[in-house]
Design a protein around this motif. Structure first.
Motif: not given
Lengths: 239, 239
Positions: A66, A75-79, A81, A83, A86, A89, A103, A162-163, A187
């Motif tokens: 994991y 944390s499952f946010r990058h491209p 990710t 199906g 998940h 996971a 985490h 970047l944010a 991005i």
């Protein structure tokens, strides 16, 4: 495999490579290599399942798998990710691993020195150039020393740049004494790999790359600002 | 449903409640209420599936369901992240939603003012009391004005205090003119709901609660520091 390479080459054991990075080194007798996998942990999991050993995955193994999957996908946010990420996971979480604790142990053990440095950077060193949709940070050796910065304290800092709203490209320039190290992030379709490769002896991924410079920090900053016009149109087109 | 309540009560339409919060208001003819669900979006998804309409979920619907699921689980990190949460995410990701773009649109549109305020707070206002495993932040009205703070700019700030190494309880005390608002966070079994309820007219969840005080900011801070010894043993036992 870097500094381990001589030892691995000397060994007469059978060697197995499991990797998702582009262009892995060639040393293995067997290879499970898939650059479309989100994480090496995903390949390890697939291998365990393919060997029929899924029932042997206990909590410590599930926590490791994991951790690899979660960190490599941001944390499952990058491209990357998918199906399948998940679904993997889900199977690990079903084994009663404590995702919140994992985490916390990975991300929430921040020293107060690191937060003070981050605070100083966000308050005083973050510069935004809206005309290039670009934000960047510079850090001198003296600033790093002032905040007793340790290895890793600047990791992830470029993501704050970047944010910033409207920003599509970010950089952090750090004086590491022998050279200036640069981390680039972007991005969408804008490739910081191309920019780093062409101007800063760098490479990496399209949206996350690195570079270096033997100039001073101030000169490196000036050089970077000077090449921006070349990319202005591409940057302004990126959303 | 707060300020919408009078309008909802007046309406003669059939009313349906879908919710995962504790103790929802009573106004509905039909209720789909499950406080064990990670998000209301999870219940909406289950309802769509139960009605046999899964094939009708298009990209905009999937993006909304994913957004609710992702934000309510803290990007899949809170203890409410079950295997079913990841299985639902897998089905939505399979519909070709852009998870990276959704994260960016929700989290990465930070104004430079918000980052400057955060930087100031991390550099100068974050206090750590290791003897209570406690970290906290205070913000005066003048400080908020100095950084042109808008609603939401202080949201999530308390999580930085909770991320300091060794910390198990965190708070942020903000001067909102008419009163002091306090947000508490904790990890593990330590209940900030109990502390907020007993001393600061508050409530919420065990690990995330709020409180208020009609004292001045400095007096509220002193009151909080004064009640800490009562919880010291519990805090030190929490890991």
């Amino acid at each position: 495999i870097r500094e381990l390479a001589p030892l691995v080459r000397q060994s007469r054991a059978r060697k197995i490579l499991i990797d998702h990075h582009l262009e892995p080194e060639s040393f293995a007798d067997l290879a499970l290599w898939d650059p479309t996998a989100a994480a090496t942990a995903e390949l390890v999991f697939q291998l365990i399942v393919a060997l029929g050993d899924k029932a042997l995955i206990d909590v410590p193994i599930a926590e490791c798998l994991y951790s690899g999957l979660m960190t490599d996908t941001g944390s499952f946010r990058h491209p990357n990710t998918t199906g399948n990420v998940h679904r993997m996971a889900a199977e690990l979480v079903d084994l009663n691993i404590d995702v919140s604790s994992i985490h916390r142990r990975i991300f929430d053990n921040v020293t107060i020195d690191k937060f003070r440095l981050l605070g100083y950077v966000l308050n005083e060193k973050l510069r935004v150039l809206p005309e290039y949709k670009f934000a960047y940070i510079t850090l001198t050796d003296a600033e790093l020393k002032q905040y007793r910065s340790k290895t890793g304290d600047t990791e992830g800092m470029v993501n704050y740049a970047l944010a910033v709203e409207g920003v599509v490209m970010a950089a952090i320039l750090i004086d590491r004494n022998d050279e200036i190290r640069i981390s680039f992030r972007s991005i969408g379709n804008f490739s910081v790999r191309d920019l780093a490769n062409k101007h800063f002896d760098g490479g990496g991924h399209r949206n996350a790359s690195g570079g270096r410079s033997k100039l001073s920090l101030a000169e490196t900053e000036q050089k970077l600002l000077a090449v921006l016009p070349e990319y202005q149109q591409l940057l302004l087109e990126t959303v």
